[in-house]
Enzyme design. Structure first.
Site, mmCIF file in Angstrom:
data_model
loop_
_atom_site.group_PDB
_atom_site.id
_atom_site.type_symbol
_atom_site.label_atom_id
_atom_site.label_comp_id
_atom_site.label_asym_id
_atom_site.label_seq_id
_atom_site.Cartn_x
_atom_site.Cartn_y
_atom_site.Cartn_z
ATOM 1 C CG ASN A 11 -1.714 1.230 1.419
ATOM 2 O OD1 ASN A 11 -1.760 2.082 0.534
ATOM 3 N ND2 ASN A 11 -2.358 1.352 2.577
ATOM 4 C CE LYS A 13 0.007 3.146 4.808
ATOM 5 N NZ LYS A 13 0.102 3.194 6.246
ATOM 6 C CG HIS A 95 -5.805 1.732 5.323
ATOM 7 N ND1 HIS A 95 -5.325 2.651 6.223
ATOM 8 C CD2 HIS A 95 -4.800 0.853 5.109
ATOM 9 C CE1 HIS A 95 -4.072 2.344 6.527
ATOM 10 N NE2 HIS A 95 -3.731 1.250 5.858
ATOM 11 C CD GLU A 97 -2.806 5.252 6.899
ATOM 12 O OE1 GLU A 97 -2.822 5.319 5.660
ATOM 13 O OE2 GLU A 97 -1.880 4.711 7.542
ATOM 14 C CD GLU A 167 -3.306 -2.514 7.351
ATOM 15 O OE1 GLU A 167 -2.207 -2.732 6.839
ATOM 16 O OE2 GLU A 167 -3.965 -1.485 7.132
ATOM 17 N N GLY A 173 2.715 2.266 10.799
ATOM 18 C CA GLY A 173 3.637 3.385 10.640
ATOM 19 C C GLY A 173 4.365 3.786 11.906
ATOM 20 C CB SER A 213 5.599 -1.845 11.906
ATOM 21 O OG SER A 213 5.143 -0.537 12.209
HETATM 22 P P1 13P Z 1 3.196 0.340 7.703
HETATM 23 O O1 13P Z 1 3.717 -0.922 7.083
HETATM 24 O O2 13P Z 1 3.914 1.577 7.235
HETATM 25 O O3 13P Z 1 3.091 0.229 9.189
HETATM 26 O O4 13P Z 1 1.698 0.543 7.159
HETATM 27 C C1 13P Z 1 0.813 -0.520 7.227
HETATM 28 C C2 13P Z 1 -0.405 -0.173 6.460
HETATM 29 O O5 13P Z 1 -1.139 0.728 6.799
HETATM 30 C C3 13P Z 1 -0.662 -0.935 5.227
HETATM 31 O O6 13P Z 1 -1.943 -0.686 4.742
#
Ligand code: 13P
Length: 251
Positions: A11, A13, A95, A97, A167, A173, A213
């Site tokens: 992803n 982003k 997601h 976010e 997740e 992140g 992560s």
């Molecule tokens: P990270 O791998 O940067 O923690 O992000 C995970 C994520 O949100 C994948 O959709």
């Protein structure tokens, strides 16, 4: 070890320029080993560029979001049909976010998942608890609500195109990865809940990805858990070397 295939998704982003997206996609297409399902989720504006870069490879293309209507006055949105025409096989839905940053809630996400599946996209439906919810022992209750409300009414014939990503929000992140035991416990719970909703047979073939992560260094331990069928990778998917390192850990 399960007989389910492994699936590693990247992803991107709201990162990458057009040039970077093109190069990254080409490097992933070239380096991805056989035996693992791989897909990348670039920013929507680069979807067709990345589709061209992936042409002829087995690496799939996905969108990070989609609307539930086919077309209409929905400024800034993209429909499942548009995503299919741009070359997508997958879309993310729910997601964290978007749940927590943009206020998307259960009913809205449910409509998106159903519409995307009905249009023929594969959906990666994301679930996960906040740190405060984990600390208050509410992880299972949160996952149960996200699954029950988010997946309500999905017809049986569309279940083969549905993937769940667990997740935990506190691991996204942050560099704080769930332990393999924490991931396994959550994934096993999700599979049990899915079995209660849709039957044992569908649950036994359901792919459940872990996200939060994931790095080449921690991927193998996570991916060898019996209910962890792959990874949804953010930060580490933005460099071909680290993403392919995770993909190789899944072989
Ligand atoms: P990270 O791998 O940067 O923690 O992000 C995970 C994520 O949100 C994948 O959709």
């Amino acid at each position: 070890m399960s007989k389910r295939p492994k699936f590693v998704a990247g992803n991107w982003k709201m990162y990458t320029s057009r040039g970077v997206a093109k190069e990254l996609a080409a490097a992933v297409a070239q380096g991805a080993p056989a035996g693992v399902q791989v897909a990348v989720f670039p920013p929507s504006v680069w979807l067709t560029t990345v589709a061209d870069a992936l042409a002829g490879s087995a690496v799939g293309l996905g969108a990070q979001n989609c609307h539930f209507e086919k077309e209409g006055a929905f400024t800034g949105e993209l429909s499942p049909q548009m995503l299919l025409e741009a070359g997508c096989r997958y879309t993310l839905v729910g997601h964290s976010e978007r749940r927590h940053g943009l206020g998307e809630i259960h009913d809205f996400l449910n409509k998106k998942a159903k519409a995307a599946l009905a249009a023929g996209l594969h959906v990666i439906f994301c679930v996960g608890e906040l740190l405060a919810e984990r600390e208050a022992n509410q992880t299972e209750a949160v996952l149960e609500k996200q699954l029950t409300d988010g997946l309500a009414g999905i017809p049986a014939e569309h279940l083969p195109n549905l993937v769940i990503a667990y997740e935990p929000v506190w691991a996204i992140g942050t560099g704080k990865v769930a332990t393999p035991e924490q991931a396994q416990a959550a994934h096993a719970f999700i599979r049990r809940k899915f079995a209660a909703l849709f039957g044992e047979k569908s649950a036994s073939v359901l792919l459940i990805l872990y996200g939060g992560s994931v790095k080449p260094e921690n991927a193998a331990d996570l991916l060898h858990q019996p209910d962890v069928d792959g990874a949804l990778v953010g930060g580490a998917s933005m460099k071909a070397d680290s993403f392919l390192g995770i993909v190789r850990a899944a072989v």
